[in-house]
Enzyme design. Structure first.
Site, short mmCIF file in Angstrom:
data_model
loop_
_atom_site.label_atom_id
_atom_site.label_comp_id
_atom_site.label_asym_id
_atom_site.label_seq_id
_atom_site.Cartn_x
_atom_site.Cartn_y
_atom_site.Cartn_z
N ASP A 10 67.35 73.93 63.10
CA ASP A 10 66.79 72.62 63.46
C ASP A 10 65.47 72.76 64.21
O ASP A 10 64.54 71.98 64.01
CB ASP A 10 67.79 71.85 64.32
CG ASP A 10 69.00 71.39 63.53
OD1 ASP A 10 69.95 70.89 64.15
OD2 ASP A 10 68.98 71.51 62.29
N LYS A 11 65.41 73.75 65.09
CA LYS A 11 64.20 73.94 65.89
C LYS A 11 63.00 74.27 65.01
O LYS A 11 61.90 73.75 65.19
CB LYS A 11 64.43 75.05 66.92
CG LYS A 11 63.26 75.25 67.88
CD LYS A 11 63.58 76.32 68.92
CE LYS A 11 62.40 76.51 69.87
NZ LYS A 11 62.69 77.54 70.89
N GLU A 12 63.23 75.16 64.02
CA GLU A 12 62.16 75.53 63.09
C GLU A 12 61.70 74.32 62.28
O GLU A 12 60.50 74.12 62.06
CB GLU A 12 62.65 76.64 62.16
CG GLU A 12 61.56 77.19 61.26
CD GLU A 12 62.08 78.31 60.37
OE1 GLU A 12 61.36 78.68 59.43
OE2 GLU A 12 63.20 78.80 60.62
N LYS A 39 86.16 56.32 48.36
CA LYS A 39 85.67 54.95 48.56
C LYS A 39 85.01 54.89 49.93
O LYS A 39 85.68 54.86 50.96
CB LYS A 39 86.81 53.94 48.46
CG LYS A 39 86.33 52.49 48.53
CD LYS A 39 87.48 51.51 48.37
CE LYS A 39 86.96 50.08 48.40
NZ LYS A 39 86.30 49.75 49.68
N ARG A 90 73.84 44.47 49.26
CA ARG A 90 74.62 43.90 48.15
C ARG A 90 74.58 42.38 48.18
O ARG A 90 74.46 41.72 47.16
CB ARG A 90 76.07 44.39 48.21
CG ARG A 90 76.93 43.82 47.09
CD ARG A 90 78.39 44.25 47.22
NE ARG A 90 79.18 43.69 46.15
CZ ARG A 90 79.69 42.46 46.15
NH1 ARG A 90 79.47 41.67 47.18
NH2 ARG A 90 80.40 42.02 45.13
N LYS A 122 93.56 51.68 48.00
CA LYS A 122 93.30 51.56 49.43
C LYS A 122 94.27 52.42 50.23
O LYS A 122 95.48 52.36 50.03
CB LYS A 122 93.44 50.10 49.86
CG LYS A 122 92.50 49.15 49.15
CD LYS A 122 91.09 49.23 49.68
CE LYS A 122 90.96 48.57 51.02
NZ LYS A 122 89.59 48.56 51.53
N CYS A 135 104.35 16.50 64.01
CA CYS A 135 104.78 15.11 63.82
C CYS A 135 106.20 14.86 64.29
O CYS A 135 106.66 13.72 64.32
CB CYS A 135 104.65 14.72 62.35
SG CYS A 135 105.83 15.54 61.25
N CYS A 143 102.36 13.51 58.61
CA CYS A 143 102.12 14.78 59.31
C CYS A 143 100.64 15.11 59.15
O CYS A 143 100.18 15.42 58.04
CB CYS A 143 102.99 15.89 58.73
SG CYS A 143 102.83 17.45 59.61
#
Length: 663
Positions: free
Chosen positions: A28-30, A118, A139, A310, A406, A425
Site C-alpha cells: 500500500d505504501k508503494e 446475491k 436502479r 434467500k 366498534c 366499524c
C-alpha cells in the site's frame, strides 16, 4: 507525458490485481507514493487522462440528482424461501426446454444454471460508449433511476475506461466493505453519526451530493450482468467472462447442471457468508443459455429464467411490552407486538407481526417475555419465539372478545378473528372505501383516506353503494370542501360508473385477488355474471389461480351481504364492461415492437399496455427480430439501430393511423 502515462498504466494494473484478482502485487505504501507522484505531475503539467486513478474521486457538491431512463428495464427477481422452491424452478426450466424442443426444429440446449452470490448493496447501472464511462445510475423504479455518474467515479474498482469500444450498460452492486465501515466509524468528525450497516453505507454514499463524503466510504463494486449490449453473446457465463476481460470485478459463480449441484453451491456460499468482506443475503440461480432465457420471458414483476434463494434473516432479542389489535379491510383483527426498541440489521424495530392467536400460543409468547425477533426477507419484523432468559413477570396474551374499535362481538374463523360489523366499524369501512376508490380500482380522482373518514363519521356512509348517493351539498358540509372540490369529486364518482370489468372486480376487495388475478378472471370469463357463477373447478383452471384463491372467490360471492351490495351498485348505475381486444385484425398481432423516445399521448407503461392489447410482443431493445420501432422525440440509439438494421419505423401519428384503420 510518458512518465504520467507509465504511472497511470502501473497504478491501474495494481488496482486491478488488488480489487479484481484479490492478489496485491505492491505494498500500500508503494502504491501511495506512486499515486502522489502522479497527482503532482498532473497538477504541474495540467495533463489529465480520464482513465487516471486520480479522476476517481471528485471534489464537488452537486445541486440535485437528475432522473435518467435505463435503456432496458432492470428487473427484480422472484424469491424462494425454501430449497423446494428452487427445485420447482429448476424443474420448470427443464420442462420448458423439453416442451419447446418437441415442437421446434431448432433445439434448445439442456438447461445449465449459473449460481452467484446475491449481493446486498446498492444496485447500479453503468453505461459505456466508445470505451468510456459516460453515465452511472441507480436502479430506481427499474425503468427510471437517478444519475450518480460523479459519485460512481469514487468507486475504487469501477473502470473509467475499457477496451471494448461498443455500447454496453453494466449492471452491478456498489458495496461497502467491513474494513471500510470500521475505518469510517473510527474516524468520525464531531457530531457525525456512525454508519449502522454496510448496505446503508453504500446507498448513503452514492446518494450524497457531496462527492468528498462519497469518497470517504471507499466503495467497491461487483458486476454480474449486461443490461444493454450490442455484443452478441450466447451464454450468461460468457457475459461474466466478458465483463472480467474488461476489468470489471465480477461476482463469483458456479455452473451447475442439475438441482443437486445447485443445492451444493448454495450450501457452499452459505458457509462462507459470514467471512466475506461484504454482505450477501442469498444466492441467485439463473439459466445459462441466453436464447432459452429470452424465450421464457417475464412475468409482470420478474424474469422467469432466474430466481433468488434467500438466506435466513438475521435475528436478535428484545422485550415484548404489549399487544395492539388492529382491524383490516376484511374485518380481520390482527395482533401487533409493541416492542422495546431494538436495532436489527441497522434498523430500529419497535413493532412486529404476531400473525394470530394460534401462532402466539404455539410460540408461547407472553407480555413481558424476551423474544427472538427476525426480519423476514430482511424487511418485515416477525417474532419467532421466546428466549429462556426472560426476567421478571410475564402475562398471558388474551384475545379480545369484542372489536377494539366498534365494540361488536368477535367471531373466530379458522385461526383468525373477525369483526362482522361491516356497517359501522370505522377501520373496515374506511379502508374498504379507500380501496374501492383507488387508482387501480374505480379510479375516483381526488379521493383520500381523510375524505373516507369524513364520509363515515359525518355523512354516515355505511356501504360502498352509499358513495353513489352523496350530494354536492353534503360534501360541502365537510372540512376543506368548497364548491369546486365538491363538484370535482361528484363528477369523479359519476364518471367511475362506466368502468372496466377488471377494475370493478379488483375494487370489490375479494380476499387474495389482486389486479392481475382480476384481469385474468375477466379474460377467462368475459363477464361479471360468469365470474360470479364460476365454480371452484372452473376457477382453478385459470392460469395462476390455485385452490386458496379459487375458494376465496367462491366464498366471497356466496355471501348474502355481498349479493345485496352488488345489486345496489348496479341499480345506482355502475356498469362494468369487458371489451376483448380483436388482436386477430391488428397489424401488430404476434409482431415484436420497440417503443423509443418521448411519445405525446402515451407514457411508457401506457404504450406497452396498448401494444400488448393489440397482440404485440413488446421488446426493450432493437434486433433483427424486431418488426416495428415506434419513435417519439429524442429517440436516440434505438432509432439509429433500427435504421441500420432496416427495421420499419413508425411515428406516433402513423401508429395511431394503423390502429384506427382496423377499427
Amino acid at each position: 507525458m510518458k512518465l504520467i502515462e507509465d504511472l497511470i498504466e502501473k497504478l491501474n494494473k495494481y488496482s486491478y490485481s488488488y480489487y479484481v484478482l484479490d492478489n496485491p502485487i505492491v505494498a500500500d505504501k508503494e502504491y501511495d507514493i506512486m499515486y502522489d507522484e502522479l497527482k503532482r505531475l498532473e497538477e504541474e503539467t495540467e495533463y489529465i487522462n480520464p482513465n487516471s486513478p486520480t479522476q476517481r474521486v471528485g471534489d464537488i457538491i452537486l445541486d440535485k440528482f437528475e432522473k435518467t431512463h435505463h435503456k432496458n428495464k432492470l428487473w427484480s427477481l422472484d424469491k424462494a424461501q425454501k430449497k423446494d422452491e428452487v427445485k420447482a424452478f429448476v424443474n420448470k426450466c427443464v420442462k420448458f426446454v423439453e416442451q419447446y424442443n418437441l415442437t421446434h426444429s431448432e433445439k434448445l440446449p439442456s438447461p445449465q444454471f449459473v449460481v452467484t452470490q446475491k449481493l446486498d448493496g446498492l444496485t447500479i447501472n453503468c453505461s459505456y460508449n466508445e470505451s468510456r464511462l459516460i453515465k452511472s445510475a441507480t436502479r430506481g423504479t427499474g425503468e427510471i433511476g437517478e444519475d450518480i455518474t460523479e459519485q460512481s467515479k469514487t468507486i475504487l474498482n469501477l473502470p473509467n475506461a475499457i477496451n471494448y469500444s461498443g455500447e454496453i450498460d453494466v449492471h452491478g452492486e456498489a458495496l461497502m466493505t467491513k474494513n471500510a465501515l470500521e475505518q469510517y466509524n473510527s474516524n468520525l468528525k464531531v457530531n457525525e453519526t456512525p454508519l449502522k450497516n454496510l448496505r446503508n453505507g453504500a446507498a448513503g454514499a452514492l446518494r450524497n451530493l457531496n462527492i468528498k463524503e462519497t469518497a470517504r466510504r471507499k466503495l467497491v463494486a461487483q458486476f454480474y450482468d449486461l443490461s444493454y449490449t450490442d455484443k452478441k453473446l450466447k451464454k450468461y457465463s460468457e457475459i461474466l467472462l466478458f465483463l472480467k476481460s474488461q476489468g470489471f470485478n465480477i461476482t463469483e459463480y458456479n455452473i451447475c447442471n442439475n438441482f443437486d449441484e445447485i443445492n451444493q453451491a448454495i450450501d457452499n456460499i452459505g458457509e462462507v457468508r459470514s467471512s466475506l468482506q461484504y454482505d450477501i443475503d442469498g444466492v441467485v440461480i439463473r439459466l445459462n443459455d441466453i436464447e432459452t432465457s429470452r424465450l421464457m420471458g417475464y412475468t409482470i414483476k420478474c424474469p422467469k429464467y432466474a430466481i433468488a434463494y434467500k438466506f435466513k434473516a438475521k435475528e436478535t432479542t428484545t422485550k415484548l411490552i404489549d399487544v395492539e389489535w388492529n382491524v383490516g379491510r376484511s374485518g380481520r383483527i390482527n395482533p401487533t407486538a409493541i416492542l422495546e426498541p431494538v436495532e436489527l440489521a441497522g434498523v430500529i424495530v419497535k413493532r412486529a407481526t404476531l400473525n394470530n392467536m394460534d401462532d402466539i400460543k404455539r410460540k408461547k409468547i407472553k407480555k413481558g417475555a424476551r423474544v427472538f425477533l427476525r426480519r423476514s426477507n430482511d424487511v418485515i419484523p416477525e417474532i419467532m419465539g421466546v428466549t429462556e432468559e426472560t426476567e421478571g413477570e410475564t402475562k398471558e396474551i388474551e384475545a379480545p372478545t369484542i372489536c377494539p374499535y366498534c365494540g361488536s362481538e368477535i367471531v373466530k374463523e379458522g385461526v383468525h378473528l373477525f369483526c362482522e360489523n361491516t356497517l359501522s366499524c370505522k377501520p373496515q369501512m374506511v379502508k374498504s372505501i379507500v380501496h374501492f376508490a383507488s387508482r387501480k380500482a374505480m379510479n375516483i380522482e381526488g379521493f383520500s383516506e381523510k375524505t373516507a373518514e369524513q364520509l363515515f363519521e359525518k355523512l354516515n356512509i355505511k356501504s360502498i353503494s352509499d358513495l353513489y348517493r352523496i350530494t354536492k351539498e353534503e360534501l360541502m358540509s365537510l372540512d376543506k370542501f368548497k364548491d369546486k372540490k365538491a363538484s370535482n369529486l361528484i363528477n369523479a364518482i359519476e364518471k367511475s360508473k362506466e368502468c372496466d370489468l377488471d377494475s370493478f372486480v379488483y375494487s370489490l376487495g375479494i380476499p387474495n385477488v389482486g389486479k392481475k388475478t382480476a384481469t385474468d378472471l375477466c379474460k377467462q370469463f368475459k363477464s361479471f355474471e360468469n365470474i360470479k357463477k364460476a365454480s371452484y373447478f372452473e376457477l382453478i383452471l385459470v392460469q395462476d389461480i390455485g385452490s386458496i384463491v379459487a375458494k376465496s372467490i367462491v366464498d366471497f360471492f356466496k355471501q348474502e351481504k355481498i349479493e345485496k351490495s352488488l345489486n345496489e351498485l348496479f341499480k345506482l348505475g355502475v356498469k362494468p364492461s369487458y371489451e376483448e381486444s380483436e388482436v386477430s385484425e391488428s397489424v401488430f398481432n404476434d409482431k415484436t415492437v420497440v417503443a423509443t423516445g418521448s411519445l405525446q399521448n402515451y407514457s411508457r407503461t401506457e404504450i406497452k399496455e396498448k401494444l400488448e392489447s393489440l397482440g404485440a410482443k413488446v421488446a426493450g431493445s432493437v434486433s433483427k427480430k424486431t418488426d416495428y420501432v415506434i419513435a417519439g422525440e429524442n429517440a436516440g440509439s434505438k432509432y439509429d439501430k433500427a435504421v441500420a438494421l432496416g427495421v420499419k419505423i413508425l411515428t406516433e401519428e402513423k401508429f395511431e393511423e394503423l390502429i384506427e384503420s382496423v377499427k
